[in-house]
Design an enzyme around this catalytic site. Sequence first.
Site, mmCIF file in Angstrom:
data_model
loop_
_atom_site.group_PDB
_atom_site.id
_atom_site.type_symbol
_atom_site.label_atom_id
_atom_site.label_comp_id
_atom_site.label_asym_id
_atom_site.label_seq_id
_atom_site.Cartn_x
_atom_site.Cartn_y
_atom_site.Cartn_z
ATOM 1 N N LYS A 126 0.757 -1.250 -0.113
ATOM 2 C CA LYS A 126 -0.144 -0.018 0.015
ATOM 3 C C LYS A 126 0.921 1.157 -0.032
ATOM 4 O O LYS A 126 0.611 2.043 -0.729
ATOM 5 C CB LYS A 126 -0.891 -0.055 1.254
ATOM 6 N N LYS A 161 -8.645 1.489 4.376
ATOM 7 C CA LYS A 161 -7.978 0.310 4.459
ATOM 8 C C LYS A 161 -6.779 0.081 5.318
ATOM 9 O O LYS A 161 -6.096 0.755 5.476
ATOM 10 C CB LYS A 161 -7.725 -0.425 2.904
ATOM 11 N N ARG A 211 -5.210 -4.779 -12.643
ATOM 12 C CA ARG A 211 -3.986 -5.420 -12.304
ATOM 13 C C ARG A 211 -3.022 -5.508 -13.610
ATOM 14 O O ARG A 211 -3.335 -6.229 -14.611
ATOM 15 C CB ARG A 211 -4.378 -6.630 -11.746
ATOM 16 N N ARG A 226 -10.778 -5.625 -12.646
ATOM 17 C CA ARG A 226 -11.511 -6.515 -11.779
ATOM 18 C C ARG A 226 -12.680 -5.618 -11.628
ATOM 19 O O ARG A 226 -12.545 -4.488 -11.104
ATOM 20 C CB ARG A 226 -10.814 -6.857 -10.697
ATOM 21 N N ARG A 234 -15.592 -2.825 -3.989
ATOM 22 C CA ARG A 234 -14.244 -3.396 -4.223
ATOM 23 C C ARG A 234 -14.338 -4.324 -5.386
ATOM 24 O O ARG A 234 -15.336 -5.236 -5.613
ATOM 25 C CB ARG A 234 -13.961 -4.458 -3.116
ATOM 26 N N ASP A 274 -1.757 -2.071 -9.165
ATOM 27 C CA ASP A 274 -3.112 -1.774 -9.424
ATOM 28 C C ASP A 274 -3.298 -0.309 -9.730
ATOM 29 O O ASP A 274 -3.005 0.845 -9.057
ATOM 30 C CB ASP A 274 -3.735 -2.191 -7.953
ATOM 31 N N GLU A 282 -1.606 0.750 -5.527
ATOM 32 C CA GLU A 282 -1.078 -0.351 -4.908
ATOM 33 C C GLU A 282 -0.116 -0.761 -5.913
ATOM 34 O O GLU A 282 -0.003 -0.862 -7.033
ATOM 35 C CB GLU A 282 -1.939 -1.364 -4.449
ATOM 36 N N ASN A 284 1.947 -4.193 -5.981
ATOM 37 C CA ASN A 284 2.225 -5.517 -5.362
ATOM 38 C C ASN A 284 3.170 -6.473 -5.681
ATOM 39 O O ASN A 284 3.594 -6.543 -6.930
ATOM 40 C CB ASN A 284 0.790 -6.494 -5.696
#
Length: 316
Positions: A126, A161, A211, A226, A234, A274, A282, A284
């Site tokens: 994050k 979050k 993503r 997504r 979400r 993301d 984000e 990842n």
Amino acid sequence: MPHSLLVIMDPIAGIKIHKDSTFAMLLAAQERDWQLHYAEIGKLSQRDGKSLAECRSLQVSDNPDAWFTLGEPETLRMDDFDVILMRKDPPFDMDYIFATYLLDQPFRAGALVVNRPDALRNANEKLSSTLFPEYCPPVLVSCDARQLLEFIGEQGDVILKPLDGMGGASIFRVTPQDPNRNVIIESLTRHGKRQIMAQRFIPEIQQGDKRILVIDGKPVPYALARIPGEGETRGNLAVGGEGVGVALSPRDFEIVAGLESWLRENGIWFAGLDVIGDYLTEVNITSPTCIRELDRIYALNIAGDLIDRLAQELAA
């Protein structure tokens, strides 16, 4: 001589091979005649300065009824492997941190650790996005209820979050009118004792949380968007989001280019960015997914591209 690969992952018997990116990597390595070994994080140790893994030889098959075969357990030095794939899923807890310390020794000895151990420790998924404020939405990291409430009032519509979550867990959308905003902040911050992230809500989430997979600083030209289900904020697949393939936009390419040097300098061979709308949310790097979904949609071989890039690095 074939390369040797040690994968450190969650129990292989419990994975869903149709969507498991680690499994795709193992298939690609095996297709190139690499020798595979498998270990779980609890089987790592160190003796007299040498990091060890109680591991098993591994063969994989793209068969949902019988996808792996393991050899007998043996304890091997991790620095004897050419490549170590650290693909343990979060939670990112102290056991995970300790495992990255054990991976430091084989990395220093010349093993190619994917991703580099110090990057796994340092690059919170994050917080890493905030290193690039030119690509991020307005964001606050704090455990102070007053600051968080002020941010919600200022922005009007905010996502809250935890900094250590995954799969959409404990993500809340909050407005100044939300009667539960105080208790949400209390719960997430553990009454002011844990830092959390607040980001301005990005309405483009309805077109998908993209993503973007990145291999050695270069993006796969397609992303998995997504898209949230009915009544959801979400888009995570783990909470019922629908995965739709999309070509990268000029802004997506701009964001990846902006992170390329940082990813390479930190030994981040494989990342999942993301992006919602025009914003990076984000970075990842622990065990990013979506390889198999994109491969199916676009007839790609993303894991093969990654393994080939690692082979080039080993040859160099």
